[in-house]
Scaffold this active site. Structure first.
Site, short mmCIF file in Angstrom:
data_model
loop_
_atom_site.label_atom_id
_atom_site.label_comp_id
_atom_site.label_asym_id
_atom_site.label_seq_id
_atom_site.Cartn_x
_atom_site.Cartn_y
_atom_site.Cartn_z
N SER A 158 0.81 -1.21 0.00
CA SER A 158 0.00 0.00 0.00
C SER A 158 0.85 1.27 0.00
CB SER A 158 -0.98 -0.03 1.17
OG SER A 158 -2.21 0.59 0.81
N LYS A 210 -21.47 17.14 10.26
CA LYS A 210 -20.31 17.52 11.05
C LYS A 210 -19.87 16.39 11.98
CE LYS A 210 -17.12 20.26 12.51
NZ LYS A 210 -15.96 20.51 11.64
#
Length: 345
Positions: A158, A210
């Protein structure tokens, strides 16, 4: 004697050694302060104490002869903790983002540096730091016209593979696992646990998204799509980097970049690496291609931000067993932070 009693004896012994060492260091400090007063040395007290405790600043010293710079991409790729001097000891072979960024900057200025060797043994890490070091290495190549090489140890997955796309040639150990080309965002949801305990999370927010990803709330379909869009964007960037770095068309990259891990043999067949061999074989190639002698220096970036006392405290910390609660906190903090990761679990 029970295991816990043995642990208690060992810990008591280490604490005793630490206390004794602290006493000795106190005498050293006092002696140095006295010496300073007598000789009117220009060295400040803070500088003297930093020689005992270590410094959070990274000082890079390079060889005066021809050399190859070495970066150990080992462990999780992530930002350094900032501001504080660590008491967890020094691990010069572990990933140190701030040091590596500064080290490459210094290599760009050095006339004696001839190349960079990345030694990679990492499952990956954060998207930001992986990309930042990759871009720094590409800048080095552009400014100096010098090559970058990579050698893969047991794993180069990765984010570690992402950084390696700056390499002109990649050698891998025959037992390496690599690839894992993809992006992951991990979140931990405690809502059902909270419900059983009679706990309810209440968030006062400026907008409906949020508190997205908060452990006490379920994700809405919209929020899931928002996070998926971030993952997709980072994935497209990763695939593009692989396409450019390995000279493979983007459609082919996306076929093989489904997050899976490849063996060294499989990676070579898919042109993700150049050769399967030993690190010594790669070094021989570096020396041949850059007309370097067999005794050329391989200079590893090292941290100067720690010393005896911090290493001593780090040794104590390493032998102390973690409680179940500490292990749980580790899992939550490291696996459920909702940060974009180029990482192989």
């Amino acid at each position: 004697m029970k295991k816990k009693q043995w642990i208690g004896i060992v810990v008591a012994g280490v604490v005793f050694i630490a206390v004794c060492a602290t006493g000795i260091l106190s005498n050293v400090v006092q002696s140095k302060l006295t010496e300073k007063a007598d000789t009117k040395s220009k060295t400040s007290t803070s500088e003297m104490l930093s020689s005992i405790w270590g410094s959070s600043e990274e000082n890079v010293t390079l060889p005066e002869e021809d050399f190859v710079g070495v970066l150990n991409i080992v462990g999780t790729i992530q930002a350094n903790s900032s501001g504080n001097i660590s008491l967890s000891g020094s691990d010069d072979d572990q990933y140190n983002h701030n040091l590596y960024m500064k080290y490459v900057d210094e290599l760009e200025k050095s006339k004696n540096n001839k190349a960079i060797l990345l030694y990679v043994n990492s499952p990956g890490g954060t998207v930001y730091e992986s990309d930042e070091l990759y871009l720094k290495l590409m800048e080095y190549k552009e400014k100096t016209k010098r090559p970058v090489y990579a050698y893969f140890g047991s794993q180069a997955c990765s984010g570690a593979y992402y950084i390696s796309m700056a390499a002109d040639k990649i050698y891998t150990n025959r037992n390496t696992w690599t690839g894992s080309i993809g992006v992951i965002v991990s979140l931990t949801n405690y809502k059902k646990l909270y419900d059983k305990l009679g706990i309810k999370e209440i968030d006062i927010t400026s907008g409906k998204n949020k508190s997205m990803g908060s452990g006490g709330l379920d994700l809405t379909d919209e929020q899931y799509d928002i996070l998926q869009s971030l993952v997709d964007e980072a994935y497209d960037q990763f695939a593009g980097i692989v396409s450019e770095g390995r000279g493979i068309d983007i459609a082919t990259v996306k076929k093989i970049a489904d997050g899976r891990i490849y063996s060294a043999k499989q990676a070579k067949e898919k042109k993700l690496v150049d050769e399967i061999g030993t690190e010594d074989e790669l070094k021989a190639l570096i020396q041949k291609e850059n007309k370097l002698s067999d005794d050329v220096v391989y200079d590893t970036a090292k941290s100067s931000g720690s010393n005896f006392l911090s290493n001593l405290m780090g040794s104590v910390q390493k032998i102390m067993p973690k409680s179940d609660s500490e292990l749980a906190v580790d899992i939550i903090e490291n696996k459920g932070k909702g940060v974009l990761m180029y990482y192989a679990d």
